[in-house]
Design an enzyme around this catalytic site. Structure first.
Site: not given
Length: 297
Positions: A110, A112, A114, A129, A138, A203, A208
């Site tokens: 994958e 990514d 995001e 990532n 990563r 979440d 965070g």
């Protein structure tokens, strides 16, 4: 351990070169562009994903009941993938919009992008990532140097046998090199589909998880256009690419040129907000191997 890794770098570079040369001999391009009706399928969302403007525009929507998503009809093994996005405006805290490549199975690969939502007036964070054989962790994160909600901007993934490069408006922001000779898994054997989605991640996504999604602001909408792929389509274990076509830039660029390296360093110096390769608290027994290799090379 770091010194032994460094000393073997030149030999490993030769192995990478030979591996890449062998792969490149069998590749050619398949260019797809433009129409979402032809190139993608809506995968979830109960009508919250909509293709508009005769296939030129796609909107993904999130409300309290559900998000939405789509994926490419084709699978690919190596290529250059470009998408223009305009992200959720205003208070988008807790909302994540994703654009990524992913294979199937429990040991998936994958790559990514995001986009982590924010309170009004605060910058978006771009979260990247790379997963190889089901292992990720990563992460690198960046602020953007523009408002990604005001206009469309181009987000690109270059994936070939030599490296993965993330681009924003043509500027490289991250490079993940093929370091298999050092024992670092690299995504190379599993075909992927292009995916995009929008969902609630309050979440963890904003500070965070301290800032929650304000559902009064719903529906949250991210817009997509100009999906372009210059890549090898993979079907039934066979690549659409042949050795007879001319070479393409995405295949040849196994290393960033000097201009791209300068741009990469500029972005990382000015806008990087998290790098797993410097997080010694997270890795008390030593940083991941690729971090050591890239530092020494």
């Amino acid at each position: 351990m770091a010194s032994s890794v460094h000393s073997s770098h030149s030999n490993a570079s030769v192995l990478i070169f030979l591996f890449v040369s062998a792969i490149l001999g069998s590749l050619s391009k398949v260019v797809l562009a433009g129409n979402f009706y032809k190139n993608v399928e809506i995968t979830w969302g109960d009508g919250r994903a909509q293709i508009l403007d005769n296939g030129k525009l796609l909107n993904l929507s999130l409300d309290k009941a559900s998000g939405s998503g789509f994926q490419s009809k084709n699978e690919f093994l190596y290529g250059k993938f470009d998408m223009k996005l305009k992200l959720v405006p205003g208070n988008s805290a807790g909302v994540v919009t994703a654009y990524y490549l992913r294979s199937q199975g429990s040991s998936w690969d994958e790559i990514d992008f995001e986009f982590l939502g924010n309170l009004s007036g605060e910058p978006y964070i771009v979260h990247t990532n790379v997963y190889s054989q089901g292992k990720g962790d990563r992460e690198q994160q960046f602020y953007l140097w523009f408002d990604p909600t005001a206009n469309f901007h181009t987000y690109s993934i270059l994936w070939n046998p030599g490296h993965v490069v993330f681009y924003v408006d043509g500027k490289p922001i991250r490079e993940f090199k093929n370091l298999e000779p050092f024992g670092v898994p690299y995504p190379k054997n599993q075909s992927v589909r292009i995916h995009s989605s929008i969902w609630n991640a309050d979440d963890w996504a904003t500070r965070g998880g301290l800032v929650k999604t304000d559902w009064i602001q719903a529906p949250f909408i991210s817009s997509f256009k100009d999906l372009r792929t210059n890549a090898c389509v993979w079907s039934n274990g066979v690549s659409s690419c042949s050795s007879n076509s001319t070479s393409d830039a995405w295949r040849l660029s196994q290393e960033l040129d000097s201009t791209s390296q300068k741009r990469l360093k500029w972005v990382q110096r000015k806008f990087m907000v998290y790098n797993y390769c410097t997080d010694i608290n997270r890795f008390p027994h030593g940083l991941p191997l690729e971090c050591t290799v890239t530092t020494k090379s």
